[in-house]
Design an enzyme around this catalytic site. Structure first.
Site, PDB file in Angstrom:
ATOM      1  N   HIS A  65       7.643   5.050   5.592  1.00  0.00           N
ATOM      2  CA  HIS A  65       8.806   4.314   5.107  1.00  0.00           C
ATOM      3  C   HIS A  65       8.386   3.327   4.008  1.00  0.00           C
ATOM      4  O   HIS A  65       7.340   2.695   4.122  1.00  0.00           O
ATOM      5  CB  HIS A  65       9.433   3.541   6.271  1.00  0.00           C
ATOM      6  CG  HIS A  65      10.818   3.057   6.005  1.00  0.00           C
ATOM      7  ND1 HIS A  65      11.933   3.681   6.510  1.00  0.00           N
ATOM      8  CD2 HIS A  65      11.274   2.016   5.277  1.00  0.00           C
ATOM      9  CE1 HIS A  65      13.015   3.028   6.119  1.00  0.00           C
ATOM     10  NE2 HIS A  65      12.632   2.019   5.359  1.00  0.00           N
ATOM     11  N   ASN A  99       0.867  -1.176   0.000  1.00  0.00           N
ATOM     12  CA  ASN A  99       0.000   0.000   0.000  1.00  0.00           C
ATOM     13  C   ASN A  99       0.904   1.225   0.000  1.00  0.00           C
ATOM     14  O   ASN A  99       1.793   1.330   0.850  1.00  0.00           O
ATOM     15  CB  ASN A  99      -0.879   0.053   1.253  1.00  0.00           C
ATOM     16  CG  ASN A  99      -1.796  -1.146   1.373  1.00  0.00           C
ATOM     17  OD1 ASN A  99      -2.250  -1.690   0.390  1.00  0.00           O
ATOM     18  ND2 ASN A  99      -2.072  -1.554   2.599  1.00  0.00           N
ATOM     19  N   GLN A 126       3.585  -5.606   2.887  1.00  0.00           N
ATOM     20  CA  GLN A 126       3.167  -6.595   3.865  1.00  0.00           C
ATOM     21  C   GLN A 126       2.967  -7.953   3.198  1.00  0.00           C
ATOM     22  O   GLN A 126       2.835  -8.046   1.979  1.00  0.00           O
ATOM     23  CB  GLN A 126       1.869  -6.171   4.553  1.00  0.00           C
ATOM     24  CG  GLN A 126       1.981  -4.845   5.300  1.00  0.00           C
ATOM     25  CD  GLN A 126       0.692  -4.473   6.003  1.00  0.00           C
ATOM     26  OE1 GLN A 126       0.235  -5.173   6.902  1.00  0.00           O
ATOM     27  NE2 GLN A 126       0.088  -3.367   5.585  1.00  0.00           N
ATOM     28  N   HIS A 141       7.570   0.267   2.366  1.00  0.00           N
ATOM     29  CA  HIS A 141       7.409  -1.089   2.885  1.00  0.00           C
ATOM     30  C   HIS A 141       6.149  -1.723   2.317  1.00  0.00           C
ATOM     31  O   HIS A 141       5.292  -1.050   1.751  1.00  0.00           O
ATOM     32  CB  HIS A 141       7.326  -1.080   4.418  1.00  0.00           C
ATOM     33  CG  HIS A 141       6.032  -0.542   4.949  1.00  0.00           C
ATOM     34  ND1 HIS A 141       5.690   0.804   4.901  1.00  0.00           N
ATOM     35  CD2 HIS A 141       4.967  -1.169   5.525  1.00  0.00           C
ATOM     36  CE1 HIS A 141       4.489   0.975   5.434  1.00  0.00           C
ATOM     37  NE2 HIS A 141       4.025  -0.199   5.816  1.00  0.00           N
TER      38      HIS A 141
END
Length: 347
Positions: A167, A156, A171, A169
């Protein structure tokens, strides 16, 4: 790639993925953390036949911290974060506030780079390749857990999407069931096989390649196109040309070519609305076949990339028809979206 597994102070697993074989990862988490206690519960909806994760502990998760308190940055200058080392290439760790846990699955966080101000589109091809290796390795590892039936790697990006940590990233969710969207694809694929004797995904990709009007880019190993019935204003599906059920089955040629193709797609997304516009918010979602499923071999690994921004300064909201009845209304014709994504090529 070098893989180093360790544990955080509260017992959660953390894995470093390094491009260099001589990387040493022996930093210890110095934080005084209590053991993780979660209240995740899976409830079945008898009307719709799907499942909902109830996870009240997530109300206390970290929410828009200032950059100098980011929990995904390396631990430096006396400040301790989720990553004990002072630098890293790619890191994966168990989510401190998981939606799924224990017998109900598993949630992990993937940090694409230690650079807080970067985005995936800023990564070098070598770094993007390392992320792909991490996604693949986590898929293989989670496939061995008895409570996991399907692995979902996703990113996302953007406050408009609901991201609470700036930051770069993503999932990884290990679901204890086959997700509804995947089940729909499987039913469609089974019906197509019964009616024609052919694979639905193969026919879909071939149709888009033959028609070409919605193809955004194509390489030796990959093809990206806006689907005929796109749900979102700008939506691209990326398929390997050799059908495989999940990331583990990609061959070396596809792996080698992926970083160049994917980075080009992401950079085009940032150019859709013109120079001077803020970065395009998006969701990037890998669709993989469930494990030990009879329809597994008929499924096709692919990535779906889409944005909720429909034009400069305007978002596509899921209002009555979409949220109430799951009937999408798209303001941007897929052919126009594909044309725009070809116009903003960066290579």
């Amino acid at each position: 790639m070098k893989k180093t597994s360790t544990r955080l102070a509260d017992g959660r697993e953390l894995v470093y993925y390094d491009s260099r074989d001589d990387a040493v990862r022996d930093a210890v988490d110095q934080r005084p953390l209590d053991p993780i206690s979660t209240t995740s519960e899976i409830r079945h909806d008898p009307l719709l036949g799907d499942s909902v994760a109830i996870a009240s502990h997530r109300q206390g998760r970290t929410y828009h911290p200032p950059a100098d308190e980011c929990p995904l940055c390396p631990s430096r200058d006396g400040r301790h974060s989720e990553i004990p080392d002072g630098d890293y290439d790619v890191v994966v760790f168990e989510n401190r506030f998981p939606s799924l846990a224990g017998d109900s699955g598993r949630c992990e966080v993937v940090c694409f780079t230690s650079d807080h101000d970067a985005s995936f589109a800023d990564l070098a091809e070598e770094q993007a390749a390392l992320v792909l290796e991490a996604w693949t390795d986590r898929t293989a590892e989670l496939a061995e857990l008895p409570g996991v039936k399907q692995v979902f790697c996703f990113e996302n990006r953007g406050a408009e999407i609901g991201v609470t940590l700036g930051h770069p990233h993503g999932q990884i969710y290990g679901y204890p069931f086959t997700t509804p969207r995947t089940a729909l694809m499987q039913r469609s694929a089974a019906a197509h096989r019964a009616a024609t004797g052919r694979n639905l995904f193969d026919d879909l990709v071939e149709r888009e390649r033959t028609d070409a009007e919605r193809v955004v880019l194509e390489s030796d190993q990959w093809v990206a196109f806006v689907p005929y019935a796109a749900h979102w204003p700008y939506e691209v599906h990326l398929y390997p040309k050799r059908r495989v059920p999940d990331l583990r089955a990609l061959d070396e040629d596809a792996r080698t070519e992926f970083p160049q193709v994917y980075l080009e797609l992401l950079r085009r997304f940032d150019r859709i609305f013109g120079d001077g516009e803020p970065p395009t918010p998006y969701i990037a979602a890998w669709h993989q076949a469930p494990f030990a499923d009879p329809g597994r071999d008929d499924f096709a690994l692919h990535l779906e990339l889409f944005t909720i921004r429909r034009t400069s300064g305007k978002l596509k909201f899921l209002a009555g028809s979409e949220s109430g009845m799951s009937v999408f209304i798209n303001d941007v014709p897929p052919e126009a979206a594909a044309r725009r994504l070809r116009e903003v090529a960066t290579t």
